[in-house]
Design a protein around this motif. Structure first.
Motif, PDB file in Angstrom:
ATOM      1  N   SER A   2       0.825  -1.210   0.000  1.00 28.00           N
ATOM      2  CA  SER A   2       0.000   0.000   0.000  1.00 28.00           C
ATOM      3  C   SER A   2       0.858   1.259   0.000  1.00 28.00           C
ATOM      4  CB  SER A   2      -0.948  -0.002   1.191  1.00 28.00           C
ATOM      5  OG  SER A   2      -0.202   0.001   2.385  1.00 28.00           O
ATOM      6  N   ASN A  32     -15.920  -4.567  -3.967  1.00 27.56           N
ATOM      7  CA  ASN A  32     -14.753  -4.054  -3.239  1.00 27.56           C
ATOM      8  C   ASN A  32     -15.140  -2.962  -2.242  1.00 27.56           C
ATOM      9  OD1 ASN A  32     -13.008  -5.775  -4.549  1.00 27.56           O
ATOM     10  ND2 ASN A  32     -12.489  -4.309  -6.143  1.00 27.56           N
ATOM     11  N   ILE A  33     -16.051  -2.104  -2.625  1.00 31.68           N
ATOM     12  CA  ILE A  33     -16.513  -1.059  -1.706  1.00 31.68           C
ATOM     13  C   ILE A  33     -17.239  -1.691  -0.515  1.00 31.68           C
ATOM     14  CG2 ILE A  33     -18.157   0.857  -1.445  1.00 31.68           C
ATOM     15  CD1 ILE A  33     -17.388   1.682  -4.328  1.00 31.68           C
ATOM     16  N   THR A  36     -14.704  -3.222   1.863  1.00 34.73           N
ATOM     17  CA  THR A  36     -14.002  -2.154   2.578  1.00 34.73           C
ATOM     18  C   THR A  36     -14.874  -1.554   3.670  1.00 34.73           C
ATOM     19  OG1 THR A  36     -12.752  -1.633   0.571  1.00 34.73           O
ATOM     20  CG2 THR A  36     -12.791   0.040   2.298  1.00 34.73           C
ATOM     21  N   ASP A  39     -15.064  -3.905   6.621  1.00 33.90           N
ATOM     22  CA  ASP A  39     -13.814  -3.868   7.393  1.00 33.90           C
ATOM     23  C   ASP A  39     -13.747  -2.623   8.273  1.00 33.90           C
ATOM     24  OD1 ASP A  39     -12.970  -6.244   6.311  1.00 33.90           O
ATOM     25  OD2 ASP A  39     -11.587  -5.340   4.861  1.00 33.90           O
ATOM     26  N   LEU A  40     -14.106  -1.476   7.702  1.00 31.66           N
ATOM     27  CA  LEU A  40     -14.096  -0.231   8.471  1.00 31.66           C
ATOM     28  C   LEU A  40     -15.087  -0.281   9.631  1.00 31.66           C
ATOM     29  CD1 LEU A  40     -13.842   2.460   5.658  1.00 31.66           C
ATOM     30  CD2 LEU A  40     -12.120   1.926   7.378  1.00 31.66           C
TER      31      LEU A  40
END
Length: 159
Positions: A2, A32-33, A36, A39-40
């Motif tokens: 990253s 993918n969004i 994410t 995860d957040l």
């Protein structure tokens, strides 16, 4: 990986194979969004599992699952008393501020009390008392005006 991506200004969309159909690309981006965001959200929940307070210059934390209720201090208007399963701690703060941050888990059952709905064991509507354990050792009052609202909330939480 990253850090390299940030330095070379590589965008996440650069990793999506663009030889596919437009709908496939959009589905991959949505997936993918979604991953994410999950995860957040899980990281946020892990951070917010504890109530942080300052006592004699030392920051301490208590798990929200352990908190029974907060009450205002009769002796000092700037203090509230945190009642948990293991301890009772006077802290600086206001019920209004705690209530504004945690409306889903806590309920203002009385002008001077804010209860953790997840730890309510029983509610006696005739005596206007909430109990937090089977022995009725821990309890707090409920105002007449809040009794109906509390009953509705507790009924909606029962399976």
């Amino acid at each position: 990986m990253s850090l390299v991506a940030l330095r070379s200004r590589i965008k996440p969309t650069d990793y999506i194979v663009k030889t596919s159909e437009f709908n496939d690309i959009m589905e991959a981006v949505r997936h993918n969004i979604g991953v994410t965001l999950k995860d957040l959200e899980s990281q946020n929940n892990k951070r917010n599992d504890y109530f942080l307070y300052k006592l004699r210059g030392i920051y301490q934390k208590v798990n929200y699952k352990e908190i029974l209720f907060f009450e205002t201090s009769l002796s000092d208007s700037k203090k509230i008393i945190l009642h948990s399963k293991n301890k009772i701690v006077p802290i600086t703060g206001s019920l209004k501020k705690i209530e504004s941050y945690h409306k889903k888990s806590f309920f203002r059952c009385h002008h001077s009390f804010l209860v953790n709905l997840d730890n309510v064991y029983a509610f006696n509507r005739q005596q206007l008392q909430i109990y937090f354990d089977t022995s009725c050792k821990f309890s707090c009052p409920v105002s007449v005006r809040k009794a109906r609202e509390l009953t509705k909330i507790l009924k909606s939480k029962t399976p």
